[in-house]
Motif scaffolding. Sequence first.
Motif, PDB file in Angstrom:
ATOM      1  N   SER A 189      29.117   4.329   1.643  1.00 26.48           N
ATOM      2  CA  SER A 189      27.915   5.172   1.555  1.00 26.48           C
ATOM      3  C   SER A 189      26.672   4.326   1.287  1.00 26.48           C
ATOM      4  N   LYS A 190      26.829   3.295   0.434  1.00 25.36           N
ATOM      5  CA  LYS A 190      25.696   2.406   0.169  1.00 25.36           C
ATOM      6  C   LYS A 190      25.286   1.651   1.429  1.00 25.36           C
ATOM      7  N   SER A 191      26.297   1.162   2.153  1.00 23.82           N
ATOM      8  CA  SER A 191      25.975   0.426   3.383  1.00 23.82           C
ATOM      9  C   SER A 191      25.310   1.337   4.405  1.00 23.82           C
ATOM     10  N   SER A 192      25.792   2.573   4.507  1.00 28.56           N
ATOM     11  CA  SER A 192      25.175   3.505   5.456  1.00 28.56           C
ATOM     12  C   SER A 192      23.754   3.848   5.038  1.00 28.56           C
ATOM     13  N   SER A 193      23.551   4.035   3.722  1.00 28.33           N
ATOM     14  CA  SER A 193      22.193   4.339   3.249  1.00 28.33           C
ATOM     15  C   SER A 193      21.261   3.153   3.466  1.00 28.33           C
ATOM     16  N   SER A 194      21.785   1.938   3.235  1.00 27.86           N
ATOM     17  CA  SER A 194      20.945   0.754   3.475  1.00 27.86           C
ATOM     18  C   SER A 194      20.613   0.615   4.955  1.00 27.86           C
ATOM     19  N   ASP A 195      21.569   0.927   5.819  1.00 27.26           N
ATOM     20  CA  ASP A 195      21.296   0.877   7.259  1.00 27.26           C
ATOM     21  C   ASP A 195      20.233   1.897   7.652  1.00 27.26           C
ATOM     22  N   LYS A 196      20.332   3.082   7.051  1.00 32.37           N
ATOM     23  CA  LYS A 196      19.327   4.104   7.344  1.00 32.37           C
ATOM     24  C   LYS A 196      17.940   3.656   6.888  1.00 32.37           C
ATOM     25  N   GLU A 197      17.884   3.048   5.703  1.00 28.95           N
ATOM     26  CA  GLU A 197      16.595   2.561   5.212  1.00 28.95           C
ATOM     27  C   GLU A 197      16.030   1.468   6.121  1.00 28.95           C
ATOM     28  N   LYS A 198      16.922   0.590   6.597  1.00 30.35           N
ATOM     29  CA  LYS A 198      16.471  -0.452   7.516  1.00 30.35           C
ATOM     30  C   LYS A 198      15.920   0.154   8.803  1.00 30.35           C
ATOM     31  N   ASP A 199      16.610   1.173   9.304  1.00 31.10           N
ATOM     32  CA  ASP A 199      16.125   1.839  10.517  1.00 31.10           C
ATOM     33  C   ASP A 199      14.767   2.494  10.278  1.00 31.10           C
ATOM     34  N   LYS A 200      14.634   3.104   9.093  1.00 29.48           N
ATOM     35  CA  LYS A 200      13.345   3.725   8.774  1.00 29.48           C
ATOM     36  C   LYS A 200      12.233   2.682   8.694  1.00 29.48           C
ATOM     37  N   ASP A 201      12.564   1.541   8.076  1.00 30.95           N
ATOM     38  CA  ASP A 201      11.557   0.472   7.984  1.00 30.95           C
ATOM     39  C   ASP A 201      11.163  -0.032   9.363  1.00 30.95           C
ATOM     40  N   LYS A 202      12.149  -0.151  10.244  1.00 29.66           N
ATOM     41  CA  LYS A 202      11.849  -0.586  11.606  1.00 29.66           C
ATOM     42  C   LYS A 202      10.941   0.414  12.311  1.00 29.66           C
ATOM     43  N   ASP A 203      11.259   1.714  12.128  1.00 30.55           N
ATOM     44  CA  ASP A 203      10.411   2.739  12.754  1.00 30.55           C
ATOM     45  C   ASP A 203       8.985   2.688  12.200  1.00 30.55           C
ATOM     46  N   ARG A 204       8.874   2.497  10.905  1.00 32.05           N
ATOM     47  CA  ARG A 204       7.548   2.420  10.297  1.00 32.05           C
ATOM     48  C   ARG A 204       6.766   1.214  10.811  1.00 32.05           C
ATOM     49  N   SER A 205       7.486   0.079  10.908  1.00 31.24           N
ATOM     50  CA  SER A 205       6.797  -1.124  11.406  1.00 31.24           C
ATOM     51  C   SER A 205       6.359  -0.940  12.853  1.00 31.24           C
ATOM     52  N   LYS A 206       7.193  -0.286  13.651  1.00 36.81           N
ATOM     53  CA  LYS A 206       6.816  -0.022  15.039  1.00 36.81           C
ATOM     54  C   LYS A 206       5.597   0.886  15.111  1.00 36.81           C
ATOM     55  N   ARG A 207       5.606   1.924  14.284  1.00 30.36           N
ATOM     56  CA  ARG A 207       4.468   2.844  14.284  1.00 30.36           C
ATOM     57  C   ARG A 207       3.185   2.126  13.857  1.00 30.36           C
ATOM     58  N   ARG A 208       3.306   1.274  12.860  1.00 32.48           N
ATOM     59  CA  ARG A 208       2.129   0.530  12.403  1.00 32.48           C
ATOM     60  C   ARG A 208       1.604  -0.403  13.493  1.00 32.48           C
ATOM     61  N   SER A 209       2.562  -1.069  14.161  1.00 26.90           N
ATOM     62  CA  SER A 209       2.128  -1.981  15.235  1.00 26.90           C
ATOM     63  C   SER A 209       1.455  -1.208  16.369  1.00 26.90           C
ATOM     64  N   VAL A 210       1.989  -0.038  16.696  1.00 25.93           N
ATOM     65  CA  VAL A 210       1.376   0.789  17.748  1.00 25.93           C
ATOM     66  C   VAL A 210      -0.004   1.267  17.317  1.00 25.93           C
ATOM     67  N   ALA A 211      -0.102   1.670  16.055  1.00 20.45           N
ATOM     68  CA  ALA A 211      -1.408   2.143  15.559  1.00 20.45           C
ATOM     69  C   ALA A 211      -2.430   1.010  15.565  1.00 20.45           C
ATOM     70  N   ARG A 212      -2.014  -0.188  15.199  1.00 17.74           N
ATOM     71  CA  ARG A 212      -2.925  -1.329  15.216  1.00 17.74           C
ATOM     72  C   ARG A 212      -3.376  -1.651  16.639  1.00 17.74           C
ATOM     73  N   ALA A 213      -2.419  -1.577  17.573  1.00 17.57           N
ATOM     74  CA  ALA A 213      -2.783  -1.864  18.974  1.00 17.57           C
ATOM     75  C   ALA A 213      -3.787  -0.845  19.496  1.00 17.57           C
ATOM     76  N   LEU A 214      -3.593   0.411  19.168  1.00 19.69           N
ATOM     77  CA  LEU A 214      -4.525   1.447  19.613  1.00 19.69           C
ATOM     78  C   LEU A 214      -5.901   1.261  18.971  1.00 19.69           C
ATOM     79  N   SER A 215      -5.901   0.900  17.693  1.00 15.01           N
ATOM     80  CA  SER A 215      -7.189   0.712  17.016  1.00 15.01           C
ATOM     81  C   SER A 215      -7.940  -0.498  17.573  1.00 15.01           C
ATOM     82  N   SER A 216      -7.197  -1.544  17.945  1.00 13.78           N
ATOM     83  CA  SER A 216      -7.847  -2.728  18.514  1.00 13.78           C
ATOM     84  C   SER A 216      -8.430  -2.418  19.896  1.00 13.78           C
ATOM     85  N   ARG A 217      -7.779  -1.607  20.688  1.00  9.62           N
ATOM     86  CA  ARG A 217      -8.291  -1.224  21.994  1.00  9.62           C
ATOM     87  C   ARG A 217      -9.546  -0.358  21.868  1.00  9.62           C
ATOM     88  N   ALA A 218      -9.492   0.505  20.855  1.00  9.71           N
ATOM     89  CA  ALA A 218     -10.645   1.375  20.674  1.00  9.71           C
ATOM     90  C   ALA A 218     -11.854   0.549  20.217  1.00  9.71           C
TER      91      ALA A 218
END
Length: 218
Positions: A189-218
């Motif tokens: 359960s700990k390993s699964s929860s840690s994997d989920k947290e890692k996936d969430k962090d990856k999604d957050r980092s992707k969203r941040r990178s996309v937001a930065r790219a959009l802001s730089s274009r604007a």
Amino acid sequence: MDVFHIYSLASAGYLAIQAVPLLFVPKIIVSILTSEPRRITGAETYLARSHALLLLAFAILNLLLSGIIPLANSWDDSAGDGLAKNPYSFPTLVVTTTYHALTAFYIYTQLTPGWSFALGAGLMFSSLLFCVGMWVIVFGSEKGRLSKTTGADKRTAGFPFANSESAKEIKKELKEKEKEREKSARESSKSSSSDKEKDKDKDRSKRRSVARALSSRA
């Protein structure tokens, strides 16, 4: 045939062996037992044959009450086997075992003047039958109390020697296995929860990178 029936047959046979010479040749037996040669009286012959008939009756009753010789409509055949089938088996077992114990003790007290083959054989057979009877009383008089969870006999123990088949040892093993399962479940359960947290962090980092790219274009 279980141990109880073997014990009953051995007891009846031992009693019959003692009764046969007393019944057919009582004068020879009495003359062997006397220390001085003399004429055997009628009372001694009568007592010897009466004792033989008593031993034979005791042997036959042992066979009847123990269930070796089946009696018609005496008990239900579906009740079980051995001691559980016949309600008279256990009292018969106790009486015959007590008889063998008293006989062995009496013969032992008679061995103080000197050893003889007859007394030695009687002591050996009586002691052996007493030991077998006690074993049946202690271990064969009832079914083992099996645990529903472990399946082990609750009457077994690990003292004073280690016994891996005892109920306590099996319970300990089951508890240890349950603890290991709980640990493995927690780790998974700990390993699964840690994997989920890692996936969430990856999604957050992707969203941040996309937001930065959009802001730089604007």
